[in-house]
Design a protein around this motif. Structure first.
Motif, PDB file in Angstrom:
ATOM      1  N   VAL A  45       0.820  -1.211   0.000  1.00  0.00           N
ATOM      2  CA  VAL A  45       0.000   0.000   0.000  1.00  0.00           C
ATOM      3  C   VAL A  45       0.860   1.271   0.000  1.00  0.00           C
ATOM      4  CG1 VAL A  45      -0.273   0.309   2.480  1.00  0.00           C
ATOM      5  CG2 VAL A  45      -2.120   0.947   0.965  1.00  0.00           C
TER       6      VAL A  45
ATOM      7  N   GLU B 199       1.140   2.841  -3.393  1.00  0.00           N
ATOM      8  CA  GLU B 199      -0.089   3.194  -4.109  1.00  0.00           C
ATOM      9  C   GLU B 199      -0.419   4.666  -3.864  1.00  0.00           C
ATOM     10  OE1 GLU B 199      -2.187   1.708  -6.247  1.00  0.00           O
ATOM     11  OE2 GLU B 199      -3.358   3.582  -6.176  1.00  0.00           O
TER      12      GLU B 199
ATOM     13  N   PHE C 198      -3.105   6.378  -4.749  1.00  0.00           N
ATOM     14  CA  PHE C 198      -4.543   6.659  -4.561  1.00  0.00           C
ATOM     15  C   PHE C 198      -4.967   7.916  -5.312  1.00  0.00           C
ATOM     16  CE2 PHE C 198      -3.755   4.336  -0.471  1.00  0.00           C
ATOM     17  CZ  PHE C 198      -4.435   3.203  -0.846  1.00  0.00           C
TER      18      PHE C 198
ATOM     19  N   VAL D 269      -7.892   5.468  -7.711  1.00  0.00           N
ATOM     20  CA  VAL D 269      -8.705   4.485  -6.994  1.00  0.00           C
ATOM     21  C   VAL D 269      -8.803   4.871  -5.526  1.00  0.00           C
ATOM     22  CG1 VAL D 269      -9.006   2.037  -6.531  1.00  0.00           C
ATOM     23  CG2 VAL D 269      -7.726   2.769  -8.543  1.00  0.00           C
TER      24      VAL D 269
ATOM     25  N   ARG E 157     -11.769   0.885  -2.217  1.00  0.00           N
ATOM     26  CA  ARG E 157     -11.808   0.075  -3.425  1.00  0.00           C
ATOM     27  C   ARG E 157     -10.486  -0.673  -3.635  1.00  0.00           C
ATOM     28  NH1 ARG E 157     -15.181   0.001  -8.001  1.00  0.00           N
ATOM     29  NH2 ARG E 157     -16.554   0.987  -6.496  1.00  0.00           N
ATOM     30  N   TRP E 158      -9.392   0.037  -3.457  1.00  0.00           N
ATOM     31  CA  TRP E 158      -8.084  -0.566  -3.663  1.00  0.00           C
ATOM     32  C   TRP E 158      -7.896  -1.763  -2.729  1.00  0.00           C
ATOM     33  CZ3 TRP E 158      -3.658  -1.667  -0.915  1.00  0.00           C
ATOM     34  CH2 TRP E 158      -2.508  -1.935  -1.660  1.00  0.00           C
TER      35      TRP E 158
ATOM     36  N   ASP F   8      -9.957  -4.714  -3.703  1.00  0.00           N
ATOM     37  CA  ASP F   8      -9.418  -5.414  -4.861  1.00  0.00           C
ATOM     38  C   ASP F   8      -8.134  -6.166  -4.537  1.00  0.00           C
ATOM     39  OD1 ASP F   8     -11.485  -4.519  -6.363  1.00  0.00           O
ATOM     40  OD2 ASP F   8     -10.393  -2.891  -7.343  1.00  0.00           O
ATOM     41  N   GLN F   9      -7.310  -5.591  -3.660  1.00  0.00           N
ATOM     42  CA  GLN F   9      -6.015  -6.188  -3.374  1.00  0.00           C
ATOM     43  C   GLN F   9      -6.099  -7.370  -2.432  1.00  0.00           C
ATOM     44  OE1 GLN F   9      -2.696  -5.472  -4.260  1.00  0.00           O
ATOM     45  NE2 GLN F   9      -3.813  -4.529  -5.941  1.00  0.00           N
TER      46      GLN F   9
END
Lengths: 270, 270
Positions: A180, A183, A185, A188, A192-193, A196-197
């Motif tokens: 993370v 990421e 962001f 997304v 949501r991230w 999905d992850q």
DNA sequence: CGGCCAATTATGTACATACATTATCGTCGC
DNA sequence: GCGACGATAATGTATGTACATAATTGGCCG
């Protein structure tokens, strides 16, 4: 439909003109969809209409199978499903009983705010207000995670058609989800991230109402003291805490709603 | 356990010392409980541990059955249950796929206030503040019921250890439940009475946060403007509205909480 | 009379088999 | 190339059979 093949095979119950079996007690199968579903509807109908009262014992699988003119396994599947859905209670050797109606746990779905807004035809946006890494216990403490664990802290605002709807305060366990940190962001949303992850496993929720503090009110563009819905969610995967979120939404701009999800009556088309 | 009978019959997969079947990919059945449950755990474990990724296609039932050394029906039962629980998506001819994890509907149980208070060791009481009969459309309107329908209107206060916790405003459809006019509600609360009387079928909920009005604040013994949790519930049986309730609870004296009820991970002991 | 144990009964699971259903895939014809 | 269409491969349903499991029932014995 499998009716054609069945008609020639079974000869248990009387049949009406459309291949609809009519049981001896007047209840009947409607000929729509799979057999076990018809049995479910027939039995559930008897219960909902009060023909079989709460606490009462049903005929056993053998009797039901000859009543409806189907095999015991088919009856078993139907009855087992109804039991799983809470309509019936089964005890070996004792029999099958209509559940003593204390079906007092209604269930309310909690959806993603982005989904809700877009589904209602609104334009969804979000903004990351603050992002930092820290260690648990330094400044704030996530009780279910050991002190010293590295955490990502995110402050985020969700907007519908430009208006602030929900404020999100999130902690992510970096030991559990190290990816993370890379990421950004920027397209997304964190929720949501993560969904999905991380292979999801389970979550705990608490919902209550709070009055907006001055800070929060300013962010959400409302008067201080305005009633807000507070949703706390902790997500756990394989016994490790993944994330702890706190959503705060303006009372009259956001609500939770839904039919009870174990709504067998809907499922059964009654 | 059914292991004894099975051991002599099947010879599909390698077996360890305790009659535990070990599949070719290293995953194995744990020998605990029914076979289909073991298959469920084995498959769900692969998914949760990321061995089978979201969107990926699983081996077909035939292959799985030889992989684990059980019959296709047993695999089918396990896989069908996992699909019903949302882990998998199945498409005929196409195959079985790991659900693209958008498992975004978490579920929250809504319990009866009396149950909550007594479960937490408190003393539960309630008071009927007002009771009258009226016709729909006269003074107030229940939208989903025809105008002119006779209604029972109840105002009620729920107390925990003497302190007011929840205010209840309820309408009952007298066409649907005529018996209610004879019920004094001096020992049983209306919600409980209705649950016991009426074969339940389905309910719709809306939860939001509101600021207490002056009247409500006086009743609940808080400052006007205090954030309150508002729960609206409409109960329907066989397409007829039974009752419409509005619960209002002080934000910090009452909250909804619970694990997601479709928590397969718990069910699967993972 | 009371407690223990065995028979009985109802549900639960498993396997074999057969056929239904339905998308997908590939081929044929245009 | 493209659409129609049939073969095919996957899941879905239904039945028969067998045995496992659990708990009630009733009988036997002390």
């Amino acid at each position: 439909m499998q009716g054609a093949a069945r008609q020639s095979l079974n000869g248990g119950a009387e049949r009406g003109p459309a291949g609809v079996s009519v049981a001896l007690d007047g209840s009947s199968l409607d000929g729509k969809g799979p057999l076990f579903g018809q049995i479910k509807r027939a039995v559930a109908g008897q219960i909902l209409r009060g023909r079989w009262q709460a606490g009462e014992r049903l005929p056993n699988e053998e009797q039901l199978s000859s009543l409806y003119g189907v095999s015991r396994q088919t009856v078993h599947k139907a009855i087992a499903l109804l039991a799983r859905e809470g309509f019936l209670v089964r005890r070996r050797r004792a029999g099958t009983f209509v559940a003593s109606v204390r079906h007092d746990r209604f269930a309310l779905p909690i959806e993603d705010i982005g989904d809700v807004i877009t589904r209602n035809g609104g334009v969804y946006e979000f903004r990351i207000l603050d992002r930092k890494t820290l260690r648990n216990g330094e400044g704030l403490r996530w009780p279910d995670v050991p002190d010293g664990t590295p955490l990502l802290s995110l402050d985020c605002l969700h907007l519908g058609d430009g208006a602030p709807i929900q404020y999100e305060r999130r902690l992510v366990n970096l030991d559990a989800v190290p990816e993370v940190v890379d990421e950004p962001f920027d397209s997304v949303a964190p929720s949501r991230w993560l969904v999905d992850q991380v292979p999801w496993s389970s979550a705990e929720h608490t919902v209550k109402a709070v009055n907006a503090t001055a800070d929060l009110a300013a962010l959400l563009g409302v008067e201080p003291g305005t009633a807000c819905l507070s949703i706390r969610r902790q997500t756990v995967h394989l016994n490790r805490c993944i994330t702890l979120v706190h959503f705060l939404s303006v009372g009259d701009r956001f609500s939770l709603s839904g039919s009870s999800i174990t709504d067998s009556a809907t499922e059964l088309n009654l």
